[in-house]
Design a protein around this motif. Structure first.
Motif, PDB file in Angstrom:
ATOM      1  N   UNK A 196      -2.491   2.257   3.253  1.00 17.29           N
ATOM      2  CA  UNK A 196      -2.795   2.147   1.820  1.00 17.29           C
ATOM      3  C   UNK A 196      -2.248   3.331   1.018  1.00 17.29           C
ATOM      4  N   UNK A 197      -2.299   4.525   1.580  1.00 15.20           N
ATOM      5  CA  UNK A 197      -1.766   5.702   0.884  1.00 15.20           C
ATOM      6  C   UNK A 197      -0.256   5.567   0.666  1.00 15.20           C
ATOM      7  N   UNK A 198       0.462   5.134   1.687  1.00 15.82           N
ATOM      8  CA  UNK A 198       1.912   4.968   1.569  1.00 15.82           C
ATOM      9  C   UNK A 198       2.264   3.869   0.570  1.00 15.82           C
ATOM     10  N   UNK A 199       1.496   2.801   0.564  1.00 14.19           N
ATOM     11  CA  UNK A 199       1.744   1.711  -0.386  1.00 14.19           C
ATOM     12  C   UNK A 199       1.522   2.202  -1.810  1.00 14.19           C
ATOM     13  N   UNK A 200       0.426   2.928  -2.042  1.00 18.65           N
ATOM     14  CA  UNK A 200       0.140   3.468  -3.379  1.00 18.65           C
ATOM     15  C   UNK A 200       1.257   4.419  -3.822  1.00 18.65           C
ATOM     16  N   UNK A 225       4.385   4.405  -2.840  1.00 21.09           N
ATOM     17  CA  UNK A 225       5.588   3.619  -3.122  1.00 21.09           C
ATOM     18  C   UNK A 225       5.487   2.957  -4.496  1.00 21.09           C
ATOM     19  N   UNK A 226       4.322   2.404  -4.802  1.00 22.88           N
ATOM     20  CA  UNK A 226       4.125   1.762  -6.110  1.00 22.88           C
ATOM     21  C   UNK A 226       4.319   2.783  -7.221  1.00 22.88           C
ATOM     22  N   UNK A 227       3.762   3.976  -7.051  1.00 21.28           N
ATOM     23  CA  UNK A 227       3.919   5.025  -8.065  1.00 21.28           C
ATOM     24  C   UNK A 227       5.374   5.470  -8.205  1.00 21.28           C
ATOM     25  N   UNK A 228       6.091   5.567  -7.073  1.00 24.78           N
ATOM     26  CA  UNK A 228       7.501   5.974  -7.138  1.00 24.78           C
ATOM     27  C   UNK A 228       8.344   4.950  -7.893  1.00 24.78           C
ATOM     28  N   UNK A 229       8.014   3.688  -7.758  1.00 22.84           N
ATOM     29  CA  UNK A 229       8.765   2.646  -8.449  1.00 22.84           C
ATOM     30  C   UNK A 229       8.263   2.432  -9.875  1.00 22.84           C
ATOM     31  N   UNK A 230       6.962   2.245 -10.045  1.00 24.21           N
ATOM     32  CA  UNK A 230       6.426   1.812 -11.327  1.00 24.21           C
ATOM     33  C   UNK A 230       5.704   2.892 -12.107  1.00 24.21           C
ATOM     34  N   UNK A 231       5.658   4.106 -11.595  1.00 25.89           N
ATOM     35  CA  UNK A 231       4.991   5.196 -12.307  1.00 25.89           C
ATOM     36  C   UNK A 231       5.710   5.549 -13.596  1.00 25.89           C
ATOM     37  N   UNK A 232       5.075   6.411 -14.377  1.00 24.43           N
ATOM     38  CA  UNK A 232       5.628   6.787 -15.688  1.00 24.43           C
ATOM     39  C   UNK A 232       7.066   7.293 -15.617  1.00 24.43           C
TER      40      UNK A 232
END
Length: 108
Positions: free
Chosen positions: A13-17, A19-26
């Motif tokens: 779950x930490x790695x998925x979160x 990855x999501x932040x790296x792609x869709x973060x600000x």
């Protein structure tokens, strides 16, 4: 405008979160694609001419993220760009229309 990323597979779950932040973060990859699309769109006629395309009144400039595997970030919230896997490039981009965000059509 196509950006290509080849991340390692996120298992926890930490790695998925992350990855999501790296792609869709600000300041993530997707926001950089959106910024590049804006730059290209503001000079679309010049970009098209430099690529040898015929002149048009209006160009539809869009952004896409191509990944080797399905990226969880494509399903988190409302991504501002299309996601597509490498194997689906022909079916996704060689079409009369482009799919919305999420993943492009499968190559099969």
């Amino acid at each position: 405008m196509v950006e290509v990323k080849d991340r390692t597979i996120a298992w926890s779950p930490h790695q998925i979160r992350k990855a999501i932040d790296e792609f869709n973060g600000e300041k993530g990859y997707a926001s950089k694609v959106v910024a590049n699309v804006a730059i290209i769109a503001s000079h679309a006629d010049l970009v098209a001419a430099s690529l040898g395309a015929r002149a048009r009144e209006r160009w539809d400039v869009r952004g896409a993220m191509v990944t080797r595997r399905i990226e969880p970030a494509a399903f988190a919230g409302e991504p501002p760009i299309l996601y597509c896997t490498v194997d689906a490039i022909p079916a996704t981009f060689d079409a009369d229309y482009l799919p919305g965000a999420r993943y492009g059509r499968s190559g099969s």
